[in-house]
Enzyme design. Structure first.
Site, PDB file in Angstrom:
ATOM      1  N   HIS A 199       0.857  -1.193   0.000  1.00 40.72           N
ATOM      2  CA  HIS A 199       0.000   0.000   0.000  1.00 40.72           C
ATOM      3  C   HIS A 199       0.884   1.231   0.000  1.00 40.72           C
ATOM      4  CE1 HIS A 199       0.852  -0.571   4.356  1.00 40.72           C
ATOM      5  NE2 HIS A 199       0.919   0.744   4.357  1.00 40.72           N
ATOM      6  N   HIS A 230      -5.754  -1.841   4.901  1.00 34.31           N
ATOM      7  CA  HIS A 230      -5.715  -0.715   3.968  1.00 34.31           C
ATOM      8  C   HIS A 230      -4.963  -1.124   2.710  1.00 34.31           C
ATOM      9  CE1 HIS A 230      -2.191  -0.547   6.438  1.00 34.31           C
ATOM     10  NE2 HIS A 230      -1.741   0.614   6.041  1.00 34.31           N
ATOM     11  N   HIS A 286       4.756   7.349   2.447  1.00 34.46           N
ATOM     12  CA  HIS A 286       5.570   6.137   2.310  1.00 34.46           C
ATOM     13  C   HIS A 286       4.939   5.151   1.344  1.00 34.46           C
ATOM     14  CE1 HIS A 286       2.789   4.798   5.612  1.00 34.46           C
ATOM     15  NE2 HIS A 286       2.878   3.621   5.007  1.00 34.46           N
ATOM     16  N   HIS A 343       1.716  -0.149  15.421  1.00 31.39           N
ATOM     17  CA  HIS A 343       0.682   0.884  15.330  1.00 31.39           C
ATOM     18  C   HIS A 343      -0.553   0.459  16.113  1.00 31.39           C
ATOM     19  CE1 HIS A 343       2.457   3.303  12.194  1.00 31.39           C
ATOM     20  NE2 HIS A 343       2.415   2.364  11.285  1.00 31.39           N
ATOM     21  N   TYR A 384       9.625   2.345   9.854  1.00 31.24           N
ATOM     22  CA  TYR A 384       9.714   3.319   8.765  1.00 31.24           C
ATOM     23  C   TYR A 384      11.153   3.767   8.639  1.00 31.24           C
ATOM     24  CZ  TYR A 384       4.676   3.519   8.979  1.00 31.24           C
ATOM     25  OH  TYR A 384       3.357   3.177   8.964  1.00 31.24           O
ATOM     26  N   GLU A 423       8.131   1.691   4.327  1.00 29.82           N
ATOM     27  CA  GLU A 423       7.737   0.922   5.503  1.00 29.82           C
ATOM     28  C   GLU A 423       7.958  -0.558   5.223  1.00 29.82           C
ATOM     29  OE1 GLU A 423       3.466   0.757   6.212  1.00 29.82           O
ATOM     30  OE2 GLU A 423       3.779   0.332   8.334  1.00 29.82           O
TER      31      GLU A 423
HETATM   32 FE   LIG Z   1       1.805   1.962   5.906  1.00 30.03          FE
END
Ligand SMILES: [Fe+2]
Length: 311
Positions: free
Chosen positions: A154, A203, A218, A250, A259, A269
């Site tokens: 992503h 996501h 990113h 996260h 990151y 990432e």
């Molecule tokens: Fe991400």
């Protein structure tokens, strides 16, 4: 619901300052597989377990950032339908001919309200993951070279008009909102961050409100375990790769993450984890006062560079 329409992140073209330095970094440190170089001098890569010919394309330029991102749709009929739907919505589109990118079919290009160049495509040559389709082993030599992500997963893009981006993705492109981040109470708690899925991943693309259009926060590479994320952090240390944040987890999406910066200042990432939101998923909301834990769950730290630095 079966996955139809937009299926997955397909490719991102990144601007890099020195193509040879970056080629070595993406190949030997991140551990992507180099698959070609075109007449323009762009260098093509895929993650080892991807079957498509390419997912990350590097172009030498004077500044870092992202030229465009492309998402793969199910078939040519889907591409035609999205073109009609976007045009009916007032979004101007143009077709980029097949072959403009190596081994890639015709692409439907348009500009998002956030200022990003976005495209859809239906065809990219399948070159496989080197393991074959009959009685394959679970992994091969490419899976141990560098950080060796399994796929380009992503991207997170920064730009203005997140509300309009959300409307376009959810009302026209068939994405669902999985998580969202709200702004301060005194500002009326606007949605300042949105995490959108076209599959059952947490996501497939995300956006954060930012005054400057077309910015890259990113590109993200998927690893299969937290142990592989820790191994990636070792490789970053061995190669003196500057880390922005992590390894940590996260709160948002529950991703286990690091990151770091490529040699041109593009953030990338490496991550694992998450969960599987199905179509009946009700979005998760993070309030502004708790966002530190959304970002870095164990410490709740609002990492300044993570929040403000983009390319
Ligand atoms: Fe991400």
């Amino acid at each position: 619901m079966a996955i139809t329409g937009v299926m997955r992140a397909g490719h991102a073209q990144l601007r890099v300052l020195d193509i040879q330095v970056s080629r070595k970094f993406y190949r030997d440190v991140i551990g992507l597989v180099e698959t070609g170089e075109d007449a323009q001098g762009r260098v093509y890569f895929k993650a080892w377990d991807e079957r498509d010919h390419n997912s990350i394309v590097l172009r030498q330029a004077d500044s870092a950032g992202v030229d465009f991102v492309g998402y793969r749709v199910l078939d040519a009929a889907s591409l035609d339908q999205f073109e009609r739907d976007l045009n009916a919505r007032g979004v101007a589109t143009r077709r980029i001919p097949a072959g403009e990118m190596l081994e890639t079919g015709e692409r439907l290009r348009f500009t998002l309200p956030s200022g990003h160049e976005f495209e859809l495509f239906a065809e990219k040559a399948h070159v496989g993951n080197g393991l074959g389709l009959k009685n394959p082993p679970p992994w091969g030599p490419d899976a141990e070279h560098g950080m060796a992500p399994v796929r380009f997963d992503h991207c997170l893009l920064y730009g203005p008009n997140v509300a309009a981006v959300k409307a376009l993705f959810t009302e026209v492109l068939g994405f669902r909102l999985v998580e969202r981040i709200l702004g301060p109470v005194e500002a009326g708690e606007p949605e300042v961050g949105i995490f959108l899925s076209c599959s059952n991943k947490t996501h497939d693309i995300a956006f954060v409100e930012h005054p400057n259009p077309g910015k890259l926060h990113h590109v993200s590479f998927r690893l299969n375990s937290w142990e592989r994320v820790q191994r990636a952090s070792d490789i970053m240390g061995m190669n003196r790769v500057p880390i922005d944040m992590g390894p940590t987890r996260h709160g948002v999406t529950r991703g286990e993450t690091i990151y770091a910066w490529d040699p041109s200042g593009n953030r990338f990432e490496t991550f694992a984890g998450g969960y599987e939101p199905y179509p009946d998923w009700e979005p998760i909301t993070w309030t502004f006062d708790e966002f530190g834990h959304g970002l870095d769950y164990p410490t709740g730290t609002l990492h300044e560079s993570f929040l403000g630095v983009v390319s």
